[in-house]
Design a protein around this motif. Sequence first.
Motif, PDB file in Angstrom:
ATOM      1  N   LYS A 186       1.005  -1.360  -0.003  1.00 28.93           N
ATOM      2  CA  LYS A 186      -0.010   0.147   0.026  1.00 28.93           C
ATOM      3  C   LYS A 186       0.699   1.268   0.053  1.00 28.93           C
ATOM      4  N   GLU A 187       1.901   1.004   0.867  1.00 29.52           N
ATOM      5  CA  GLU A 187       2.839   2.468   0.938  1.00 29.52           C
ATOM      6  C   GLU A 187       3.741   2.460  -0.102  1.00 29.52           C
ATOM      7  N   ASN A 188       3.991   1.380  -0.858  1.00 23.33           N
ATOM      8  CA  ASN A 188       4.969   1.519  -2.053  1.00 23.33           C
ATOM      9  C   ASN A 188       4.565   0.767  -3.409  1.00 23.33           C
ATOM     10  N   PRO A 189       3.447   1.556  -3.824  1.00 20.81           N
ATOM     11  CA  PRO A 189       2.831   0.665  -4.902  1.00 20.81           C
ATOM     12  C   PRO A 189       3.908   0.532  -6.171  1.00 20.81           C
ATOM     13  N   GLU A 190       4.653   1.140  -6.112  1.00 18.42           N
ATOM     14  CA  GLU A 190       5.940   1.087  -7.325  1.00 18.42           C
ATOM     15  C   GLU A 190       6.848  -0.229  -7.089  1.00 18.42           C
ATOM     16  N   LYS A 191       6.897  -0.772  -5.893  1.00 20.35           N
ATOM     17  CA  LYS A 191       7.939  -1.760  -5.669  1.00 20.35           C
ATOM     18  C   LYS A 191       7.230  -3.214  -5.419  1.00 20.35           C
ATOM     19  N   GLN A 192       8.018  -3.866  -5.447  1.00 16.07           N
ATOM     20  CA  GLN A 192       7.575  -5.536  -5.314  1.00 16.07           C
ATOM     21  C   GLN A 192       8.070  -6.063  -4.213  1.00 16.07           C
ATOM     22  N   PHE A 193       7.035  -6.721  -3.616  1.00 16.52           N
ATOM     23  CA  PHE A 193       7.257  -7.580  -2.181  1.00 16.52           C
ATOM     24  C   PHE A 193       7.122  -8.960  -2.228  1.00 16.52           C
ATOM     25  N   ILE A 194       8.119  -9.747  -1.679  1.00 17.69           N
ATOM     26  CA  ILE A 194       7.795 -11.210  -1.969  1.00 17.69           C
ATOM     27  C   ILE A 194       8.225 -11.513  -0.300  1.00 17.69           C
ATOM     28  N   VAL A 195       7.174 -12.381   0.085  1.00 14.31           N
ATOM     29  CA  VAL A 195       7.357 -12.910   1.379  1.00 14.31           C
ATOM     30  C   VAL A 195       8.223 -14.257   1.116  1.00 14.31           C
ATOM     31  N   ALA A 196       9.400 -14.559   2.019  1.00 14.76           N
ATOM     32  CA  ALA A 196      10.429 -15.490   1.815  1.00 14.76           C
ATOM     33  C   ALA A 196       9.795 -16.724   2.058  1.00 14.76           C
ATOM     34  N   TYR A 197       8.743 -16.985   2.883  1.00 16.86           N
ATOM     35  CA  TYR A 197       7.900 -18.100   3.021  1.00 16.86           C
ATOM     36  C   TYR A 197       6.743 -18.006   3.099  1.00 16.86           C
ATOM     37  N   GLU A 198       5.851 -18.269   2.022  1.00 14.54           N
ATOM     38  CA  GLU A 198       4.165 -17.885   2.035  1.00 14.54           C
ATOM     39  C   GLU A 198       3.508 -18.427   3.280  1.00 14.54           C
TER      40      GLU A 198
END
Length: 303
Positions: A243-255
């Motif tokens: 929400k705070e960084n719509p231009e960035k991609q976030f991946i959780v290391a373990y779903e």
Amino acid sequence: MNLTDRIVKLKKERKAVILAHNYQRPEIQDIADYVGDSIELSRKAMQETEAEIIVFAAVDFMAESAAILNPEKRVLLPALGARCPMAQMLTVDEIKRCKALYPDAPVVLYVNTLASAKAYCDICCTSANAVEVIKSLEADTILFGPDRNLAESVAEKTGKTLIPLPEWGFCPTHLLFQPEDVTVLKMQYPDAAVMVHPECSAEIRKVADFVGSTSKMCRYARECSAKTLIVGTEEGLLHRLRKENPEKQFIVAYEGAVCPNMKLTTLGRLYAALKEEKYAVKVPEPIAKKARIALERMFEITS
Ligand code: 13P
Ligand code: SF4
């Protein structure tokens, strides 16, 4: 009227404020008045003057801290079973046993403890200020609990000896991260930065570019130049990060890194909590009085 609108209406009628932890479900974070890490939420609860009711969308120890710091307010925990297993790992008997073995060592407790345990410590800390708190003490040998990983991480950063109590305390959710998860993701996203919570194991912390509390991770994500971030903490944080960084991609290391206790708060339970004023969190005053001193000492040395 949908459930969200009903909650907003009831919240006004009851003069309530909703504080939500960074791991809460997206819909709970979106409806909350304030979303933050444990120190930010405690400070908000302590400074709340307007509201008559504080609804704490989080787990038991966080709501207890709110009740201790602002005893004038009614504090509600919408899901009675929302208990942090790590907080249950440290008993008063264990603190007394360790104090007898190291009578000169101050006792520093992570806020992820029950109020009864806080009543037996010298000062509290959170993952955001643990290094500051430990550095502020004259002693070089300190009893620290209940998270062994946080103890190790703070010992590395301060050069002090932190004796973990109990010897084995841990967060079951953060223990799910394995170094292979990060290695494989780094092969897929070689330019990604890795940020993790200090409750992760030493192997995970070693491969991270940044180790910090949930809100410190939010700040790191905003300020770092990386466009992709691999995240080693409970998956709920990704909602706020995206929400705070719509231009960035976030991946959780373990779903599968889900804290089931944090997820017990649903919109339905939040509505019921406001409607029926449940579940009231109360800490007996003799315990609250001692725990308050330990929490207030933390606020004195934390900016
Ligand atoms: P933060 O203080 O970083 O929000 O952490 C609380 C917590 O429970 C981590 O598992
Ligand atoms: Fe407790 Fe771990 Fe859940 Fe945090 S993520 S509330 S430490 S069980």
